[in-house]
Design a protein around this motif. Structure first.
Motif, PDB file in Angstrom:
ATOM      1  N   ASP A   1      36.508  77.870  77.407  1.00 20.62           N
ATOM      2  CA  ASP A   1      36.031  77.799  78.786  1.00 20.62           C
ATOM      3  C   ASP A   1      34.540  77.468  78.796  1.00 20.62           C
ATOM      4  N   ALA A   2      34.123  76.708  79.804  1.00 19.80           N
ATOM      5  CA  ALA A   2      32.714  76.312  79.875  1.00 19.80           C
ATOM      6  C   ALA A   2      32.281  76.125  81.311  1.00 19.80           C
ATOM      7  N   GLU A   3      31.005  76.366  81.545  1.00 22.81           N
ATOM      8  CA  GLU A   3      30.382  76.051  82.825  1.00 22.81           C
ATOM      9  C   GLU A   3      29.623  74.740  82.673  1.00 22.81           C
ATOM     10  N   GLY A   4      29.800  73.853  83.650  1.00 18.05           N
ATOM     11  CA  GLY A   4      29.084  72.581  83.630  1.00 18.05           C
ATOM     12  C   GLY A   4      27.752  72.711  84.336  1.00 18.05           C
ATOM     13  N   GLN A   5      26.729  72.132  83.755  1.00 19.24           N
ATOM     14  CA  GLN A   5      25.405  72.190  84.365  1.00 19.24           C
ATOM     15  C   GLN A   5      24.793  70.797  84.404  1.00 19.24           C
ATOM     16  N   ILE A   6      23.878  70.603  85.360  1.00 23.74           N
ATOM     17  CA  ILE A   6      23.119  69.366  85.437  1.00 23.74           C
ATOM     18  C   ILE A   6      21.807  69.570  84.691  1.00 23.74           C
TER      19      ILE A   6
ATOM     20  N   SER B   1      52.698  69.116  56.065  1.00 24.24           N
ATOM     21  CA  SER B   1      51.439  69.859  56.041  1.00 24.24           C
ATOM     22  C   SER B   1      51.232  70.582  57.362  1.00 24.24           C
ATOM     23  N   GLY B   2      50.380  71.575  57.325  1.00 26.50           N
ATOM     24  CA  GLY B   2      49.990  72.305  58.531  1.00 26.50           C
ATOM     25  C   GLY B   2      48.543  72.722  58.412  1.00 26.50           C
ATOM     26  N   ASN B   3      47.867  72.855  59.549  1.00 29.45           N
ATOM     27  CA  ASN B   3      46.472  73.282  59.512  1.00 29.45           C
ATOM     28  C   ASN B   3      46.102  74.030  60.781  1.00 29.45           C
ATOM     29  N   VAL B   4      45.094  74.849  60.682  1.00 26.75           N
ATOM     30  CA  VAL B   4      44.501  75.531  61.835  1.00 26.75           C
ATOM     31  C   VAL B   4      43.012  75.257  61.798  1.00 26.75           C
ATOM     32  N   GLY B   5      42.385  75.219  62.980  1.00 23.17           N
ATOM     33  CA  GLY B   5      40.972  74.867  63.031  1.00 23.17           C
ATOM     34  C   GLY B   5      40.215  75.581  64.125  1.00 23.17           C
ATOM     35  N   TRP B   6      38.907  75.551  63.981  1.00 20.38           N
ATOM     36  CA  TRP B   6      37.992  76.139  64.967  1.00 20.38           C
ATOM     37  C   TRP B   6      36.757  75.262  65.090  1.00 20.38           C
ATOM     38  N   ASP B   7      36.363  74.987  66.328  1.00 23.13           N
ATOM     39  CA  ASP B   7      35.159  74.224  66.633  1.00 23.13           C
ATOM     40  C   ASP B   7      34.260  75.103  67.484  1.00 23.13           C
ATOM     41  N   SER B   8      33.019  75.285  67.071  1.00 17.16           N
ATOM     42  CA  SER B   8      32.113  76.212  67.757  1.00 17.16           C
ATOM     43  C   SER B   8      31.642  75.716  69.119  1.00 17.16           C
ATOM     44  N   GLY B   9      31.717  74.400  69.355  1.00 20.78           N
ATOM     45  CA  GLY B   9      31.116  73.851  70.548  1.00 20.78           C
ATOM     46  C   GLY B   9      29.624  73.680  70.364  1.00 20.78           C
ATOM     47  N   ALA B  10      28.938  73.199  71.414  1.00 23.20           N
ATOM     48  CA  ALA B  10      27.498  72.937  71.340  1.00 23.20           C
ATOM     49  C   ALA B  10      26.736  73.706  72.412  1.00 23.20           C
ATOM     50  N   GLY B  11      27.294  74.866  72.815  1.00 19.65           N
ATOM     51  CA  GLY B  11      26.594  75.694  73.788  1.00 19.65           C
ATOM     52  C   GLY B  11      27.359  75.826  75.089  1.00 19.65           C
ATOM     53  N   ASN B  12      27.025  76.843  75.829  1.00 22.55           N
ATOM     54  CA  ASN B  12      27.609  77.097  77.144  1.00 22.55           C
ATOM     55  C   ASN B  12      26.598  77.896  77.980  1.00 22.55           C
ATOM     56  N   PRO B  13      26.198  77.373  79.162  1.00 20.82           N
ATOM     57  CA  PRO B  13      26.686  76.171  79.849  1.00 20.82           C
ATOM     58  C   PRO B  13      26.376  74.894  79.061  1.00 20.82           C
ATOM     59  N   VAL B  14      27.134  73.848  79.420  1.00 18.66           N
ATOM     60  CA  VAL B  14      26.991  72.577  78.729  1.00 18.66           C
ATOM     61  C   VAL B  14      26.984  71.472  79.778  1.00 18.66           C
TER      62      VAL B  14
END
Length: 499
Positions: free
Chosen positions: A468-473, A418-431
């Motif tokens: 890519d993401a920016e980290g925030q406090i 089997s083979g698969n491709v996927g995409w995950d939207s994330g939960a926002g950026n910055p995160v």
């Protein structure tokens, strides 16, 4: 005439996809809460082991390199399902749906002595004094101690003078009219001096608390670390209906257990540097509900599954060192309410030809509704927000969407790939800096081999390209930048099926 792709002949192919199909990066999502074990025909059981290793590196705002913060972790998934008769089915599923494992290393603003943060706290605490760093604070403490010692000596001398005058009057009452004004003035001066000395001693105590906090933080060599683990056990009852029993409704209770440990270290977290929280394990309950449709002649299966949010009330122990510097109790115990999110999963498969399946998975999780709000942390944060709401320790801006498409091919009666491709939207950026990834793209391969008619072993892997993401406090201040990161997932499954 339309071809028929009997489902039984294709199960060898589709099962290879579910070994490492879901390994989500958004929020705290981990297992994808797969329910396909319950959707299998006949009597079915599986045990799945999944290992995830991500490489998440970046830089802090000072330009320092941040080494790989993503700790490798693994988890298990189990499922058992049986048909009571041609209408009713029962099943039990175990998985570890949510989690986090991050550990900062190296020389950066998330590790070790938080010099910049300590100096900023000193400067803001001593506005107007000209003191802006630990050296200035130590000099101020030493100077204040010297001044108080001199003031105490002057008071001792004044007390001695008043005592001598009082003794003279006691021995010779005729001196009363001469010495009484001096005695009264001396006593008033002593009282004023004692008041000033008490105020000075209170100021010194505050300075010494601040110095103690600074010394403790600057001697600390720990790193920022977070670990969240959950376990979930789901009982399912299904009922089939329709002319050919092609529809099924299913649902049941969910038992979930959560625990967490969080450490904030280094200068990146400002006044929160040194904060530690331990969330004791808590168990609570929710539910699952779904509906499925099958058409065996073309190997079609579709299922829509809803999982409820689950409310947890957990015991929490917090330590917030800056509170001690301000004269409060830095270590407090209490309770915290955390609600793990609801979710919706859509699973679909259909035969393309007698040996090939096409599959699709879609998942939605509303992480924008999720937050972790420790009571002591939140109370202290109100001094920064200047409102009665304060800050969350962890929160997300966006909801998560996951889409995964795959093909499974039966090569021989016993072997499928089997083979698969996927995409995950994330939960926002910055995160949040405790998980600085904005979703991913993925590609995976899997294989399954039928050892016997009933027993099979599957293996699969998936490569992840993280966004890519920016980290925030929590104050929304950007403290880091993470780019060009990746990871991989591997899994092994042993399954049994009898129809």
């Amino acid at each position: 005439m339309r071809a028929t792709f009997h489902l039984k002949t294709l199960t060898v192919a589709v099962a290879a996809l579910s070994v490492a199909s879901m390994a989500n990066a958004a929020g705290l999502d981990r297992s994808g809460q797969d329910v396909t074990a319950f959707l299998q025909d006949g009597t079915y059981a599986e045990a799945v082991y999944t290992y995830i290793d991500a490489d998440v590196t970046g830089k802090d705002t000072s330009g320092n390199k941040i080494g790989d913060i993503a700790e490798s972790y693994d988890f298990f998934r189990y499922g058992v399902k049986a048909d009571v008769n041609d209408t009713f089915s029962v099943g039990i599923l175990y998985d570890e749906p949510f989690g986090a494992a991050a550990d900062y290393t190296g020389t950066n603003n998330f590790v070790g002595a938080p010099t910049d943060a300590v100096n900023n706290i000193i400067a803001s605490s001593l506005t107007g004094t000209g003191v802006t760093d630990i050296q200035g604070l130590k000099a101020l403490v030493e100077g204040t101690q010297t001044q108080l010692s001199a003031a105490e000596n002057r008071l001792d001398a004044a007390r001695a003078q008043v005592g001598q005058a009082q003794a003279a009057v006691s021995q010779n009452p005729a001196l009363e009219s001469v010495l009484r004004p001096q005695i009264e003035a001396g006593l008033a001066g002593i009282a004023a001096g004692e008041t000033q000395l008490a105020a000075g001693q209170a100021q010194l105590n505050q300075l010494e608390r601040l110095e103690g906090f600074a010394d403790e933080r600057l001697a600390n060599d720990e790193s920022t670390n977070v670990e969240v683990r959950t376990e979930s056990l789901t009982g399912i009852l299904g009922a089939k209906f329709g002319t050919n029993k092609e529809f099924q409704v299913y649902g049941g209770p969910v038992v979930q257990r959560v625990k967490a440990d969080i450490k904030l270290r280094g200068s990146a977290y400002g006044a929160a540097t040194g904060y530690t929280a331990h969330l004791s394990p808590d168990q609570d309950y929710g539910y699952l509900a779904g509906i499925s449709y099958s058409k065996p002649e073309i190997a079609l299966k579709a299922a829509l599954t809803y999982r409820s949010e689950i409310d947890h009330s957990m015991n929490i122990d917090e330590n917030y060192p800056v509170v001690a510097a301000l004269g409060g109790d830095a270590t407090q115990g209490g309770t915290i309410d955390i609600t793990t999110p609801e979710s919706v999963n859509f699973d679909f498969q259909t035969g393309i030809n007698p040996t090939t399946l096409a599959t699709a998975k879609v998942r939605w999780v509303p992480w924008s509704d999720f937050s972790i709000v420790p009571p002591l942390y939140n109370e202290v944060s109100k001094r920064a927000t200047l409102d009665d709401k304060g800050l969350s320790l962890v929160s997300y801006d966006d909801d998560q969407w996951v889409v995964e498409l795959g093909l499974a091919k039966r090569l021989t009666p016993a072997l499928a790939v089997s083979g698969n491709v996927g995409w995950d939207s994330g939960a926002g950026n910055p995160v949040t800096s405790l998980g600085p990834i904005e979703g991913y793209y993925s590609a995976g391969l899997g294989a399954k081999y039928n050892v016997t008619e009933n027993w099979a072993i599957s293996a699969g892997g998936k490569y992840l390209w993280f966004g890519d993401a920016e980290g925030q406090i929590p104050t929304k201040t950007i403290v880091s930048d993470f780019e060009s990161n990746d990871g991989y997932v591997v899994g092994v499954k042993v399954s049994y099926q009898a129809q």
